[in-house]
Design a protein around this motif. Structure first.
Motif, PDB file in Angstrom:
ATOM      1  N   MET A  45      18.821  66.822   9.098  1.00  0.00           N
ATOM      2  CA  MET A  45      17.737  67.656   9.616  1.00  0.00           C
ATOM      3  C   MET A  45      16.569  66.762  10.045  1.00  0.00           C
ATOM      4  O   MET A  45      16.054  65.989   9.242  1.00  0.00           O
ATOM      5  N   GLU A  71      10.684  67.114  11.921  1.00  0.00           N
ATOM      6  CA  GLU A  71       9.915  68.196  12.546  1.00  0.00           C
ATOM      7  C   GLU A  71      10.539  69.557  12.245  1.00  0.00           C
ATOM      8  O   GLU A  71       9.826  70.548  12.037  1.00  0.00           O
ATOM      9  N   GLU A  72      11.859  69.632  12.208  1.00  0.00           N
ATOM     10  CA  GLU A  72      12.532  70.886  11.890  1.00  0.00           C
ATOM     11  C   GLU A  72      12.283  71.273  10.436  1.00  0.00           C
ATOM     12  O   GLU A  72      12.052  72.452  10.126  1.00  0.00           O
ATOM     13  N   SER A  84       8.747  72.651  10.229  1.00  0.00           N
ATOM     14  CA  SER A  84       8.551  73.946  10.893  1.00  0.00           C
ATOM     15  C   SER A  84       9.294  75.067  10.177  1.00  0.00           C
ATOM     16  O   SER A  84       8.829  76.207  10.147  1.00  0.00           O
ATOM     17  N   LYS A  85      10.443  74.775   9.555  1.00  0.00           N
ATOM     18  CA  LYS A  85      11.234  75.820   8.893  1.00  0.00           C
ATOM     19  C   LYS A  85      10.870  76.020   7.427  1.00  0.00           C
ATOM     20  O   LYS A  85      11.021  77.122   6.891  1.00  0.00           O
ATOM     21  N   GLU A  95      13.402  81.018   5.496  1.00  0.00           N
ATOM     22  CA  GLU A  95      12.858  80.107   6.499  1.00  0.00           C
ATOM     23  C   GLU A  95      11.560  80.675   7.071  1.00  0.00           C
ATOM     24  O   GLU A  95      11.370  81.891   7.162  1.00  0.00           O
TER      25      GLU A  95
END
Length: 584
Positions: free
Chosen positions: A273, A276-277, A280-281, A294
């Motif tokens: 992963m 940034e993901e 954000s999640k 999430e």
């Protein structure tokens, strides 16, 4: 040996054998004509029996005189117990004692030396040598030994060479605070204790030792938490002629091997992963993936309606708590109080109940109608019976606060199953982060981390946009290890130092030895370090690392058992050319 067997190994098959055991008195039960003593050593418990008419009177009297934690040597015959105890491995047998000797007496211990002790943490740390007698602590240290042994087995079988690096090194300005050690032979100069063997393992790669490891003690002078100690142990590794995928495959293999050998768990391939993901999640670079919830950004639906809290926020973001729409006002107030705590720092909490009849009830009904709330629910994936929890404000701060709330809800709903293992690699971190206080960039990992290949050219022109060729191993929301592909080119390393605000002279003074080594054929290399104490605690199913360390420090960084740190004699300070005066 004074003993023929230990206190954990006798079984019904030993019936009739004459044996000698040594150990500490766990418990004594005196029924007048009969006395039972539970004798304990590191291997377990065995019951000794003394019976009037069968045991010589002086032995019976001697048995009655012993107390908790007396050290004994007892000889006798293994007999089958009349009342068996299926809760202990030796519960089918007892020793009919024919000879007993007190090797040493004991004061009454300050707390009960059992798993369920009455001793508080401060008391147990002061008498840690007694606390270590408790089976639960002994088991933790046995687990630590096993993790150590299996780690070496895997790395040895993969051609890694264990090399020791120095403990007295040079202090550097990056990272946490160093512990410093004055040099008597070099007045006014100081060594530092290593926060990691980073530069030395890179130099080993330059030296041609293409696979290095060390289970090594490291030191950081930082504030402590349950998973931090001023001195800690890490599994430190480095490899030459590798790219990121080679490192990930090798050490994913180590993690899989340890889980199989220690927990009997077969792990499938780990998820990857981008940083940034993850942010954000989940609002965290170490997300717990044992459950969902999430983040869902709601700016497009929630702003522009006159609700100032949302309209002025950089981010409006929510999570869906399944089957929580029945929460009472009191329960929702408690959640609001939770997010307002200084440790979380949110200014408030907005909720939306998704009722069973398809309607919605929210804390902002006067600003948003049923149709607006329905759109929120659709975007959040919320269905009848669910509860949407929303925070708003400055982006970074709000993401961190919602991440804390997410974990809290995971705990309340018992979604963080300790038997479930959810590992992932978080990759592509920012190379640098801006520090407002010093008004300069700092390395997010350390100054030797390489940018990813496609961002190499940005390090001088757009340093804030550069991604690092770095990776963290996260398991169940805990960062277990982290590493990177290193810079092996002298020019690129010099650019990195420049981006961090070092002058050429400062870079040479601090790291000239490494830059010089790069002039003599440095191979591409990368590595990783696992938090060994943290890994042991995870295998032991606990959050704190202290009980997996034989002699830990307390939350103030003190060893209360030996009363350290402590003052030293004025003469010793003068010998070290230190002018601090010691007050009486």
């Amino acid at each position: 040996m004074l003993r023929t067997h230990n206190c954990g190994e006798l079984r019904i098959a030993h019936k009739g054998q004459k044996v000698t055991l040594t150990g500490w008195v766990q418990k004594l039960r005196d029924k007048g004509g009969m006395v039972w003593i539970d004798l304990r050593d590191r291997y377990g418990l065995t019951q000794l029996i003394f019976e009037e008419g069968k045991t010589e009177s002086h032995l019976l009297n001697l048995a009655k005189s012993v107390g908790r934690e007396f050290v004994l040597v007892a000889t006798g015959e293994v007999a089958e117990r009349f009342a068996k105890n299926d809760k202990m491995p030796t519960g089918d047998v007892e020793i009919v004692v024919s000879n007993l000797e007190i090797l040493n007496k004991s004061e009454v211990p300050p707390f009960i030396i059992e798993d369920e002790t009455d001793g508080g943490e401060d008391l147990r740390m002061k008498y840690r040598y007694l606390d270590l007698r408790r089976p639960i602590i002994r088991h933790n240290l046995e687990l630590r030994h096993l993790v150590n042994r299996k780690t070496r087995e895997y790395l040895d079988n993969n051609l890694f060479l264990e090399v020791e690096t120095p403990y007295l090194i040079k202090s550097t300005p990056e990272g946490a605070r160093d512990f410093v050690v004055p040099s008597r032979m070099n007045p006014g100069q100081f060594y530092a204790l290593p926060q990691s063997p980073q530069t030395f393992k890179q130099l080993l790669m330059v030296s041609g030792f293409d696979r290095y490891y060390q289970i090594v003690k490291c030191f950081r002078d930082e504030d402590l938490r349950a998973d931090r100690q001023p001195e800690f142990t890490q599994i430190d590794c480095e490899m030459s002629f590798v790219e990121r995928e080679d490192v990930l495959q090798t050490f994913e293999g180590l993690a899989k091997f340890l889980y199989k050998e220690i927990k009997g768990v077969e792990l499938s391939d780990f998820q990857r992963m981008p940083y940034e993901e993850a942010i954000s999640k989940y609002g965290s670079d170490k997300p717990d993936l044992r459950f969902g919830m999430e983040f869902v950004e709601l700016n497009d639906l929630a702003q522009g309606t006159g609700f100032v809290v949302f309209d002025q926020a950089e981010l409006v973001v929510g999570i869906t708590a399944p089957s929580c729409a029945e929460y009472t006002r009191k329960e929702l107030d408690k959640l609001t109080d939770f997010v307002k705590r200084p440790q979380v720092g949110a200014k408030g909490l907005v909720y939306v109940k998704c009722n069973a009849d398809g309607t919605f009830k929210s804390s902002v009904d006067k600003f948003f109608d049923q149709e607006a709330l329905r759109k929120w629910a659709e975007k959040c994936g919320a269905t009848a019976g669910d509860l949407i929890l929303i925070l708003a404000g400055e982006k970074d701060h709000t993401q961190k606060a919602l991440s804390t709330l997410r974990l809290e809800m995971g705990d309340r709903l018992e979604l963080r199953d300790p038997e479930k293992v959810a590992p992932l690699w978080v990759v592509d971190f920012p190379l640098l982060e801006w520090d407002e206080e010093t008004q300069r960039f700092h390395a997010m990992h350390h100054p030797f981390t390489s940018p990813i290949a496609e961002d190499m050219e940005k390090i001088s022109s757009a340093p804030a946009d550069v991604k690092a060729d770095a990776y963290d191993l996260v398991i169940n929301g805990v960062e277990i290890g982290g590493g990177s592909i290193r810079i092996h080119d002298q020019d690129l390393q010099s650019q990195m130092f420049s981006a961090l605000g070092f002058s050429e002279e400062e870079a040479q003074a601090q790291f000239g030895f490494l830059l010089g080594a790069f002039e003599y054929g440095a191979p591409p290399h990368g590595g990783i370090a696992f938090g060994f104490d943290r890994l042991c605690a995870m295998f032991g199913g606990q959050d704190t690392i202290r009980d997996f360390i034989a002699f830990p420090k307390n939350s103030s960084g003190r060893d209360t058992m030996i009363d350290s740190p402590s003052a030293v004699a004025q003469e010793q300070l003068e010998e070290l050319f230190l002018e601090t005066k010691i007050e009486n």
